[in-house]
Write an enzyme that holds these catalytic residues in place. Structure first.
Site, PDB file in Angstrom:
ATOM      1  N   VAL A   9       0.867  -1.176   0.000  1.00 24.56           N
ATOM      2  CA  VAL A   9       0.000   0.000   0.000  1.00 24.56           C
ATOM      3  C   VAL A   9       0.903   1.226   0.000  1.00 24.56           C
ATOM      4  O   VAL A   9       2.087   1.139   0.329  1.00 24.56           O
ATOM      5  CB  VAL A   9      -0.965   0.031   1.212  1.00 24.56           C
ATOM      6  CG1 VAL A   9      -2.035  -1.044   1.077  1.00 24.56           C
ATOM      7  CG2 VAL A   9      -0.215  -0.136   2.524  1.00 24.56           C
ATOM      8  N   SER A  10       0.342   2.367  -0.369  1.00 26.58           N
ATOM      9  CA  SER A  10       1.179   3.547  -0.593  1.00 26.58           C
ATOM     10  C   SER A  10       1.556   4.305   0.670  1.00 26.58           C
ATOM     11  O   SER A  10       2.522   5.050   0.678  1.00 26.58           O
ATOM     12  CB  SER A  10       0.463   4.508  -1.560  1.00 26.58           C
ATOM     13  OG  SER A  10       0.286   3.891  -2.814  1.00 26.58           O
ATOM     14  N   SER A  11       0.791   4.155   1.760  1.00 28.26           N
ATOM     15  CA  SER A  11       1.076   4.922   2.968  1.00 28.26           C
ATOM     16  C   SER A  11       0.806   4.091   4.216  1.00 28.26           C
ATOM     17  O   SER A  11       0.101   3.078   4.176  1.00 28.26           O
ATOM     18  CB  SER A  11       0.224   6.200   3.006  1.00 28.26           C
ATOM     19  OG  SER A  11      -1.140   5.875   3.177  1.00 28.26           O
TER      20      SER A  11
END
Length: 205
Positions: A9-11
């Site tokens: 996931v990005s964050s």
């Protein structure tokens, strides 16, 4: 043959639950919470070091592995050099094809088509964004990116004073909390330079 899962996931605020659930059948899962724009992700690199010949790397979607077309190709090459294959769960399954070489060939072709489609869509999104900005500019409604600090901001002025009194960008960051790259941009914007600091030192000596 070992199935190795990779999730991303990005964050840090996002969770991996959906991907981990889809990867339940694998022997080992590597996961990162980081942008897909860079391949310098700790668990991605650990996964690439871990895989062996005959292994299958499984991701839920191709963009979990990466978002940049060039880097995706390089990652796929690294996987293939290790003698492993890549399987993407949201792409058509190749399980009905018995010939391993044919299955791998078709799988790679499907992935290449998916990469091309994803890259084209990103280009269209950027084009639409650029068109939207131009329209907003023509109507006087586009404000652009808002600056975090104004020139008379007390915190920024304090940071400038510290720099002009001899502190490095890193030391300014430690004392004010202003990221050093951000601080350099503001120094450049408001012409706060090393030469000014040298001039101050000359006047004080």
């Amino acid at each position: 043959m070992t199935k190795i899962g990779y999730a991303r996931v990005s964050s840090k605020e996002q969770n991996l639950d959906r991907q981990l659930q889809a990867l339940q059948g694998v022997s080992k899962v590597f996961s990162d919470k980081a942008s897909g724009q860079s391949v310098e992700r700790p668990q991605l690199q650990a996964m690439l070091n871990y895989i062996r010949e005959g292994d299958i790397v499984i991701v839920t979607e191709l963009d979990r592995l990466g978002r940049n077309n060039k880097e995706l190709t390089e990652l796929m090459n690294q996987i293939q050099i290790k003698g492993a294959t890549l399987e993407v769960l949201n792409l058509p399954s190749m399980t009905g094809i018995e010939d391993e070489n044919l299955r791998r060939l078709i799988n790679n072709l499907v992935i290449e088509l998916y990469k091309y489609q994803a890259e084209s869509e990103r280009k269209r999104i950027k084009e639409r964004q650029a068109q939207g900005i131009e329209i907003a500019k023509s109507k006087g409604k586009f404000k652009g990116r808002q600056h975090k600090f104004k020139e008379n901001d007390p915190r920024l002025k304090h940071a400038f004073d510290l720099f002009l009194n001899g502190l490095s960008d890193k030391e300014v960051e430690e004392q004010t909390g202003i990221n050093r790259r951000t601080f350099r941009r503001y120094r450049s914007r408001y012409n706060v330079t090393v030469d000014q600091r040298k001039n101050n030192e000359k006047r004080d000596s």
